[in-house]
Scaffold this active site. Sequence first.
Site, mmCIF file in Angstrom:
data_model
loop_
_atom_site.group_PDB
_atom_site.id
_atom_site.type_symbol
_atom_site.label_atom_id
_atom_site.label_comp_id
_atom_site.label_asym_id
_atom_site.label_seq_id
_atom_site.Cartn_x
_atom_site.Cartn_y
_atom_site.Cartn_z
ATOM 1 N N SER A 1 0.807 -1.226 0.000
ATOM 2 C CA SER A 1 0.000 0.000 0.000
ATOM 3 C C SER A 1 0.843 1.281 0.000
ATOM 4 C CB SER A 1 -0.969 -0.012 1.187
ATOM 5 O OG SER A 1 -0.302 -0.234 2.417
ATOM 6 N N ASP B 1 3.369 2.515 16.879
ATOM 7 C CA ASP B 1 2.067 1.864 16.852
ATOM 8 C C ASP B 1 1.114 2.760 16.073
ATOM 9 O OD1 ASP B 1 -0.491 0.905 17.353
ATOM 10 O OD2 ASP B 1 -0.057 0.387 19.441
ATOM 11 N N GLY B 2 0.697 2.324 14.893
ATOM 12 C CA GLY B 2 -0.152 3.144 14.050
ATOM 13 C C GLY B 2 -1.485 3.486 14.675
ATOM 14 N N ASP C 1 -4.879 -1.352 8.281
ATOM 15 C CA ASP C 1 -4.747 -2.703 7.718
ATOM 16 C C ASP C 1 -3.830 -3.549 8.596
ATOM 17 O OD1 ASP C 1 -4.491 -4.895 6.013
ATOM 18 O OD2 ASP C 1 -2.968 -3.917 4.776
#
Length: 328
Positions: free
Chosen positions: A135, A181-182, A202
């Site tokens: 992505s 950490d997204g 995702d």
Amino acid sequence: MFSYRHAFHAGNHADVLKHTTLIALMKYLTQKDTALTVIDTHAGAGLYRLDGDYTETSGEALDGVFKLLSDPNKPPAHQERAPAATKTIATSKPKAKPPLVLAPALQDYIDLLRELNPQFAQTGVATDLKIYPGSPFIEQKFLSGRDKLKLFELHPTDFKSLSGNIEQLGVGRQVAVAREDGFEALKTFLPPPARRAMVLCDPSYEMKTDYGRVSTCMADAVKRFATGTYVVWYPLIPRPEAHDLPRKLKTLAVKAGRSWLNATLTVKSSKLTTDTEGEVVRPGLPASGMFIINPPHTLKAELQAALPQMVTLLGQDRNAGFTLEHGG
């Protein structure tokens, strides 16, 4: 926590759905003159080798992108008839089916793969497809000089690969890569300076707590910036959390008064089977979905054209199918 590697799954049927949808989103959202901030909460390595050890070990790309690129005139396995018990004599040659004209969204997906694979672009032979974009590379391809891309990846090896792959693009500060950490990092970027954003969430879902974190993260994001476009990929597997997630996201969107779209692609049955020795055989990932909050008005029609072709080209048994719901 770090056992998941997307390299094993690159180019599978879930990637076909995910990346076809992502390309359609990026094409639309980057048409406006106002700057766009794109945030990818679980970016992975960015690029993958389809002839590498990981992909060849899993073989998932064979039932994904390679199957998509195979002869469209050949019927899927579940549509092929078993040989007749008695011999028959053909009186005339069967007429060849006309080439399948791909839906624009699927054609855009294949065109992007061609750009990354000059040999494949020249020959059209599926085995010449060696490089597969994750992505981050798809997102960056559509950005203009005013846009920004924020990438987050916690896996140490994938973060290192992602950083190196992005550096090769030579795009400077347009793309920022962070080992964070997204789920948590997203909060610091909403609302974005130019008030336009797309977020792709995702995660690997290797921990079942990821399902709850996704819904919590999206609820917080919509509160912080209600007009952003929020994109969630999720697996459809025999686990309650997996089937609850799209329902929670729909409830979230409805309560917030936002439009939503939910697309799923099923390629095979999710039932367990046994081999000749009586050992249980797990089917692998049978289906996945894309849930979008505040989708572009054009996305439904694009997926309506592309999803039936994905079923035709990627379906493995009679359970293959798709759903496409929207509201708001």
